[in-house]
Write a protein that holds these residues in place. Structure first.
Motif, PDB file in Angstrom:
ATOM      1  N   TRP A  72       0.807  -1.211   0.000  1.00  0.00           N
ATOM      2  CA  TRP A  72       0.000   0.000   0.000  1.00  0.00           C
ATOM      3  C   TRP A  72       0.845   1.268   0.000  1.00  0.00           C
ATOM      4  O   TRP A  72       0.332   2.362  -0.243  1.00  0.00           O
ATOM      5  CB  TRP A  72      -0.970  -0.026   1.175  1.00  0.00           C
ATOM      6  CG  TRP A  72      -2.121  -0.932   0.880  1.00  0.00           C
ATOM      7  CD1 TRP A  72      -2.197  -2.271   1.138  1.00  0.00           C
ATOM      8  CD2 TRP A  72      -3.328  -0.585   0.204  1.00  0.00           C
ATOM      9  NE1 TRP A  72      -3.388  -2.787   0.662  1.00  0.00           N
ATOM     10  CE2 TRP A  72      -4.108  -1.772   0.086  1.00  0.00           C
ATOM     11  CE3 TRP A  72      -3.835   0.602  -0.316  1.00  0.00           C
ATOM     12  CZ2 TRP A  72      -5.351  -1.781  -0.518  1.00  0.00           C
ATOM     13  CZ3 TRP A  72      -5.091   0.581  -0.919  1.00  0.00           C
ATOM     14  CH2 TRP A  72      -5.826  -0.598  -1.022  1.00  0.00           C
ATOM     15  N   GLY A  73       2.136   1.132   0.223  1.00  0.00           N
ATOM     16  CA  GLY A  73       3.012   2.283   0.077  1.00  0.00           C
ATOM     17  C   GLY A  73       3.024   2.776  -1.356  1.00  0.00           C
ATOM     18  O   GLY A  73       3.165   3.984  -1.627  1.00  0.00           O
TER      19      GLY A  73
ATOM     20  N   PHE B  67       1.824   0.664 -10.907  1.00  0.00           N
ATOM     21  CA  PHE B  67       0.510   0.423 -11.509  1.00  0.00           C
ATOM     22  C   PHE B  67       0.678  -0.271 -12.853  1.00  0.00           C
ATOM     23  O   PHE B  67       1.792  -0.429 -13.361  1.00  0.00           O
ATOM     24  CB  PHE B  67      -0.291   1.718 -11.656  1.00  0.00           C
ATOM     25  CG  PHE B  67       0.456   2.839 -12.319  1.00  0.00           C
ATOM     26  CD1 PHE B  67       0.624   2.867 -13.696  1.00  0.00           C
ATOM     27  CD2 PHE B  67       0.980   3.887 -11.567  1.00  0.00           C
ATOM     28  CE1 PHE B  67       1.299   3.905 -14.316  1.00  0.00           C
ATOM     29  CE2 PHE B  67       1.657   4.936 -12.180  1.00  0.00           C
ATOM     30  CZ  PHE B  67       1.814   4.945 -13.548  1.00  0.00           C
ATOM     31  N   GLY B  68      -0.444  -0.691 -13.447  1.00  0.00           N
ATOM     32  CA  GLY B  68      -0.395  -1.420 -14.700  1.00  0.00           C
ATOM     33  C   GLY B  68      -0.862  -0.610 -15.885  1.00  0.00           C
ATOM     34  O   GLY B  68      -1.054   0.615 -15.796  1.00  0.00           O
ATOM     35  N   GLU B  69      -1.050  -1.285 -16.981  1.00  0.00           N
ATOM     36  CA  GLU B  69      -1.453  -0.672 -18.245  1.00  0.00           C
ATOM     37  C   GLU B  69      -2.870  -0.112 -18.136  1.00  0.00           C
ATOM     38  O   GLU B  69      -3.565  -0.300 -17.148  1.00  0.00           O
ATOM     39  CB  GLU B  69      -1.350  -1.731 -19.339  1.00  0.00           C
ATOM     40  CG  GLU B  69      -1.631  -1.292 -20.751  1.00  0.00           C
ATOM     41  CD  GLU B  69      -0.746  -0.132 -21.196  1.00  0.00           C
ATOM     42  OE1 GLU B  69      -1.136   1.020 -20.925  1.00  0.00           O
ATOM     43  OE2 GLU B  69       0.295  -0.384 -21.829  1.00  0.00           O
ATOM     44  N   TYR B  70      -3.291   0.599 -19.169  1.00  0.00           N
ATOM     45  CA  TYR B  70      -4.635   1.180 -19.224  1.00  0.00           C
ATOM     46  C   TYR B  70      -5.700   0.096 -19.080  1.00  0.00           C
ATOM     47  O   TYR B  70      -5.588  -1.008 -19.606  1.00  0.00           O
ATOM     48  CB  TYR B  70      -4.860   1.901 -20.552  1.00  0.00           C
ATOM     49  CG  TYR B  70      -6.329   2.203 -20.797  1.00  0.00           C
ATOM     50  CD1 TYR B  70      -6.944   3.283 -20.169  1.00  0.00           C
ATOM     51  CD2 TYR B  70      -7.112   1.360 -21.613  1.00  0.00           C
ATOM     52  CE1 TYR B  70      -8.301   3.538 -20.369  1.00  0.00           C
ATOM     53  CE2 TYR B  70      -8.463   1.615 -21.818  1.00  0.00           C
ATOM     54  CZ  TYR B  70      -9.054   2.705 -21.188  1.00  0.00           C
ATOM     55  OH  TYR B  70     -10.389   2.951 -21.365  1.00  0.00           O
TER      56      TYR B  70
ATOM     57  N   TYR C 274      -0.806  -2.734  -7.331  1.00  0.00           N
ATOM     58  CA  TYR C 274      -0.455  -2.851  -5.916  1.00  0.00           C
ATOM     59  C   TYR C 274      -1.633  -3.457  -5.146  1.00  0.00           C
ATOM     60  O   TYR C 274      -1.443  -4.259  -4.214  1.00  0.00           O
ATOM     61  CB  TYR C 274      -0.093  -1.479  -5.328  1.00  0.00           C
ATOM     62  CG  TYR C 274      -1.283  -0.569  -5.195  1.00  0.00           C
ATOM     63  CD1 TYR C 274      -2.080  -0.601  -4.052  1.00  0.00           C
ATOM     64  CD2 TYR C 274      -1.662   0.267  -6.244  1.00  0.00           C
ATOM     65  CE1 TYR C 274      -3.209   0.192  -3.956  1.00  0.00           C
ATOM     66  CE2 TYR C 274      -2.784   1.056  -6.148  1.00  0.00           C
ATOM     67  CZ  TYR C 274      -3.552   1.019  -5.004  1.00  0.00           C
ATOM     68  OH  TYR C 274      -4.691   1.787  -4.910  1.00  0.00           O
ATOM     69  N   LEU C 275      -2.860  -3.082  -5.531  1.00  0.00           N
ATOM     70  CA  LEU C 275      -4.066  -3.615  -4.895  1.00  0.00           C
ATOM     71  C   LEU C 275      -4.226  -5.094  -5.221  1.00  0.00           C
ATOM     72  O   LEU C 275      -4.525  -5.912  -4.341  1.00  0.00           O
ATOM     73  CB  LEU C 275      -5.294  -2.841  -5.367  1.00  0.00           C
ATOM     74  CG  LEU C 275      -6.663  -3.386  -4.922  1.00  0.00           C
ATOM     75  CD1 LEU C 275      -6.785  -3.356  -3.402  1.00  0.00           C
ATOM     76  CD2 LEU C 275      -7.794  -2.578  -5.562  1.00  0.00           C
TER      77      LEU C 275
ATOM     78  N   TRP D 126       1.470 -13.209 -13.147  1.00  0.00           N
ATOM     79  CA  TRP D 126       0.314 -12.500 -13.729  1.00  0.00           C
ATOM     80  C   TRP D 126       0.453 -10.986 -13.558  1.00  0.00           C
ATOM     81  O   TRP D 126       0.344 -10.230 -14.545  1.00  0.00           O
ATOM     82  CB  TRP D 126      -0.963 -12.997 -13.039  1.00  0.00           C
ATOM     83  CG  TRP D 126      -2.148 -12.080 -13.212  1.00  0.00           C
ATOM     84  CD1 TRP D 126      -2.660 -11.608 -14.385  1.00  0.00           C
ATOM     85  CD2 TRP D 126      -2.937 -11.501 -12.167  1.00  0.00           C
ATOM     86  NE1 TRP D 126      -3.739 -10.773 -14.132  1.00  0.00           N
ATOM     87  CE2 TRP D 126      -3.937 -10.700 -12.784  1.00  0.00           C
ATOM     88  CE3 TRP D 126      -2.921 -11.604 -10.781  1.00  0.00           C
ATOM     89  CZ2 TRP D 126      -4.874  -9.991 -12.044  1.00  0.00           C
ATOM     90  CZ3 TRP D 126      -3.877 -10.903 -10.043  1.00  0.00           C
ATOM     91  CH2 TRP D 126      -4.834 -10.100 -10.683  1.00  0.00           C
ATOM     92  N   ILE D 127       0.710 -10.536 -12.347  1.00  0.00           N
ATOM     93  CA  ILE D 127       0.717  -9.101 -12.048  1.00  0.00           C
ATOM     94  C   ILE D 127       1.869  -8.376 -12.736  1.00  0.00           C
ATOM     95  O   ILE D 127       1.695  -7.264 -13.242  1.00  0.00           O
ATOM     96  CB  ILE D 127       0.776  -8.877 -10.520  1.00  0.00           C
ATOM     97  CG1 ILE D 127      -0.519  -9.380  -9.874  1.00  0.00           C
ATOM     98  CG2 ILE D 127       1.002  -7.406 -10.182  1.00  0.00           C
ATOM     99  CD1 ILE D 127      -0.465  -9.469  -8.370  1.00  0.00           C
ATOM    100  N   GLU D 128       3.022  -9.014 -12.763  1.00  0.00           N
ATOM    101  CA  GLU D 128       4.181  -8.375 -13.395  1.00  0.00           C
ATOM    102  C   GLU D 128       3.918  -8.100 -14.869  1.00  0.00           C
ATOM    103  O   GLU D 128       4.425  -7.125 -15.428  1.00  0.00           O
ATOM    104  CB  GLU D 128       5.413  -9.266 -13.237  1.00  0.00           C
ATOM    105  CG  GLU D 128       6.730  -8.563 -13.478  1.00  0.00           C
ATOM    106  CD  GLU D 128       7.069  -7.512 -12.436  1.00  0.00           C
ATOM    107  OE1 GLU D 128       7.864  -6.598 -12.749  1.00  0.00           O
ATOM    108  OE2 GLU D 128       6.548  -7.598 -11.311  1.00  0.00           O
ATOM    109  N   GLY D 129       3.108  -8.934 -15.497  1.00  0.00           N
ATOM    110  CA  GLY D 129       2.784  -8.730 -16.909  1.00  0.00           C
ATOM    111  C   GLY D 129       1.926  -7.509 -17.155  1.00  0.00           C
ATOM    112  O   GLY D 129       1.841  -7.023 -18.290  1.00  0.00           O
TER     113      GLY D 129
END
Length: 293
Positions: A146-147, A155-158, A200-201, A241-244
């Motif tokens: 949460w930092g 954050f990720g893509e659009y 991050y969420l 998954w998230i890193e992508g």
């Protein structure tokens, strides 16, 4: 800089989200405060597990001191190494972590090394330490992510999905904004906004699910270290998954492939193999024990 953070599809609109507080003229970043809370919560979780399994709590307090110090150094070193172009012109900025720049896997790798060294010195089982400390590690990661919320980073893509997060362009690093984000950017009352995946969420919620899985799995473990392998397997799956989705990936030089995604995938495979092999060995050992008549 505009400080709004919105989740338009959820109807959540935060008008002013700062990234620090000022105490007696000194700025204290929320990022650091949240990392601190995560560390304390993680330590409490590990201590609770140590008590449950009748281990010496003092060992985990000692381990926490060394683990936290060296893991932060390792997490920063990992980030700097794979983001060297950002720091080679300003070496002093390497030690400034108030604005973020800690790579989780760098911290995890360093923590593993620290546990082995600590166990060797203390004459303890490193695998039991891993099982116990793993509960603290995943708890700290769940909270610490949460930092990134306050720093408007990671954050990720659009996206226009349910959890889409809208940020003012002047509140994020320009290097994190992709062409797709610009193509979908909106300007309202002179302020330009991008809309992105709040990764991050996603990761924080994923860590919660991994923690619950570890708590449920611990009663079924067959060998020391197995619960920690469940942590590595579960967390690794989420990171693949998230890193992508992220736009601030640390890339392998020349290859350009996300290093954390590659590492996560490798850890998932290795952890799964070790769990299968370990459980088979434990079962074989159990069969080899003579049964009392």
């Amino acid at each position: 800089m505009h400080r709004t953070i919105d989740f338009p599809n959820l109807g959540i609109h935060l008008k002013s989200v700062g990234d620090h507080i000022t105490v007696f003229g000194f700025d204290i970043a929320y990022y650091g405060m949240i990392i601190g809370v995560g560390i304390l919560a993680g330590l409490m979780m590990a201590v609770m597990e140590a008590k449950r399994t009748h281990q010496k709590v003092e060992d985990y307090y000692d381990l926490a001191v060394y683990g936290v110090i060296f893991s932060i150094i390792g997490a920063r070193a990992y980030y700097v190494i794979f983001s060297w172009d950002m720091y080679k012109g300003d070496i002093k900025s390497i030690i400034n972590i108030r604005q973020g720049g800690l790579a989780i896997y760098g911290g995890v790798i360093t923590a593993i090394i620290v546990v082995f060294v600590f166990a060797k010195i203390k004459g303890l089982s490193p695998y039991l330490l891993f099982d116990t400390g793993g509960f603290g590690l995943i708890t700290g990661q769940m909270i610490g992510r949460w930092g990134n919320f306050f720093n408007r980073e990671a954050f990720g893509e659009y996206t226009d999905g349910l959890f889409a997060m809208r940020l003012p362009v002047d509140a994020v690093r320009s290097s994190d904004i992709t062409t797709k984000m610009w193509n979908h950017a909106e300007t309202v009352k002179g302020v330009t906004y991008i809309q992105v995946h709040p990764t991050y969420l996603y990761e924080s919620m994923w860590c919660l699910m991994v923690l619950i899985s570890m708590l449920l799995y611990r009663k079924h473990k067959k060998f020391d270290g197995e619960v920690f392998l469940v942590y590595l397997l579960g967390y690794g799956l989420g990171r693949v998954w998230i890193e992508g989705l992220r736009t601030d990936q640390l890339l392998l030089p020349k290859i350009g492939f996300p290093v954390s995604q590659l590492l996560a995938g490798t850890i998932v495979v290795v952890s799964a193999i070790l769990i299968i092999v370990g459980r088979k060995k434990a079962a074989a050992s159990q069969k080899a024990i003579p049964q009392k008549k």
